[in-house]
Design an enzyme around this catalytic site. Structure first.
Site, PDB file in Angstrom:
ATOM      1  N   GLU A  44      11.889   1.017   4.807  1.00  0.00           N
ATOM      2  CA  GLU A  44      10.682   1.957   5.239  1.00  0.00           C
ATOM      3  C   GLU A  44       9.502   0.999   4.620  1.00  0.00           C
ATOM      4  O   GLU A  44       9.250   0.622   3.515  1.00  0.00           O
ATOM      5  CB  GLU A  44      10.782   3.202   4.596  1.00  0.00           C
ATOM      6  CG  GLU A  44       9.366   3.928   5.188  1.00  0.00           C
ATOM      7  CD  GLU A  44       9.190   5.495   4.580  1.00  0.00           C
ATOM      8  OE1 GLU A  44      10.086   6.011   4.066  1.00  0.00           O
ATOM      9  OE2 GLU A  44       8.040   5.796   4.951  1.00  0.00           O
ATOM     10  N   ASP A 118      -1.786   2.266   8.337  1.00  0.00           N
ATOM     11  CA  ASP A 118      -3.311   2.163   8.412  1.00  0.00           C
ATOM     12  C   ASP A 118      -3.719   1.833   9.827  1.00  0.00           C
ATOM     13  O   ASP A 118      -3.518   0.602  10.121  1.00  0.00           O
ATOM     14  CB  ASP A 118      -3.980   1.591   7.247  1.00  0.00           C
ATOM     15  CG  ASP A 118      -3.549   2.163   5.788  1.00  0.00           C
ATOM     16  OD1 ASP A 118      -3.400   3.390   5.792  1.00  0.00           O
ATOM     17  OD2 ASP A 118      -3.337   1.377   4.919  1.00  0.00           O
ATOM     18  N   PHE A 196       1.886  12.253   5.206  1.00  0.00           N
ATOM     19  CA  PHE A 196       0.756  12.158   6.107  1.00  0.00           C
ATOM     20  C   PHE A 196       0.745  13.127   7.078  1.00  0.00           C
ATOM     21  O   PHE A 196      -0.077  13.649   7.676  1.00  0.00           O
ATOM     22  CB  PHE A 196       0.668  10.700   6.457  1.00  0.00           C
ATOM     23  CG  PHE A 196      -0.574  10.263   6.870  1.00  0.00           C
ATOM     24  CD1 PHE A 196      -1.507   9.749   6.053  1.00  0.00           C
ATOM     25  CD2 PHE A 196      -0.935  10.144   8.304  1.00  0.00           C
ATOM     26  CE1 PHE A 196      -2.778   9.329   6.455  1.00  0.00           C
ATOM     27  CE2 PHE A 196      -2.033   9.914   8.855  1.00  0.00           C
ATOM     28  CZ  PHE A 196      -3.120   9.388   7.970  1.00  0.00           C
TER      29      PHE A 196
END
Ligand code: SAM
Length: 214
Positions: A44, A118, A196
């Site tokens: 990951e 991001d 998130f």
């Protein structure tokens, strides 16, 4: 002003986290040796606070997990959550995922998860910092075992669509499925979402999802 981040020392003292690239790169092609078995490696990238990673480590004891993060606190939080598993097989690496070709040999990784990287989207010139670009996707394809998969989720539609364009041009990965609205799709699994994703749920943000196979 010197900012004292208490997690730097915690990470350095943590035997489940590798923080020096020399050590990380010395395991290339030898990760099975590191884990002491031939189980598949699940990677990951950008584990964040480790909710998804920790759950997967607990759920799949027959797999070896490698998590990558660049932030000390998140590295430590992910390691803490993963240690809660009965028989945890994992290691966290503090390095930029752009270096995967230095970390893994061809076919060394089975599955890779990249969730909400991001987007670097404020200005056009920032996009060069994005992780999912042609070279990285090519390297990721190289290190992936034939028949195994890459999963990518993002709330950033433009990042998602431009990544799909690169993938189409590369002709490397087979698209198993994709959607612009993951939460309304059959595969949505509320028990397996990242922090998130929790944060942005109900914010009127559609989640984009793609599953690819080598
Ligand atoms: C927006 S967060 C998402 C975290 C988590 N995947 C989630 O969905 O909650 C992106 C994460 O990627 C990490 N990150 C950013 N650039 C990275 C890079 N080049 N390599 C590895 N991790 C990176 C950040 O520190 C951050 O924790």
């Amino acid at each position: 002003m010197v900012i004292n981040n208490p997690y730097i020392e915690k990470v350095k003292a943590d035997s489940d986290i590798m923080h020096q690239v020399e050590e990380i790169y010395s395991h290339k092609w030898k990760w099975s040796q590191y884990f002491g078995n031939d189980n598949e490696i699940i990677l990951e990238i950008g584990t964040g606070m480790g909710n998804f990673f920790g759950k997967q480590v607990a759920r799949l004891p027959e797999k070896n997990f490698i998590g990558m993060e660049i932030r000390y606190k998140r590295l430590f939080q992910t390691a803490e959550k993963s240690r809660k598993a009965d028989d945890p097989h994992f290691v966290m690496l503090k390095d930029f995922a752009q270096n995967i070709d230095k970390i893994f040999m061809q076919w060394e990784v089975a599955e890779t998860y990249i969730f909400f990287p991001d987007p670097w989207a404020n200005k056009d010139r920032q996009r060069k910092h994005r992780l999912l670009q042609a070279e990285f996707l090519n390297n990721l394809h190289q290190i992936t075992k034939t028949g195994w998969k890459l999963f990518f989720k993002t709330d950033h539609r433009e990042y998602f669509d431009s990544t799909r364009e690169i993938l189409e041009e590369q002709w490397l990965w087979k698209v198993v499925s994709w959607t612009h609205n993951y939460e309304n799709s059959e595969i949505f699994d509320i028990d397996n979402i990242t922090e998130f994703e929790w944060f942005y749920r109900g914010e009127n943000t559609d989640i984009n999802y793609i599953e690819l196979q080598k």
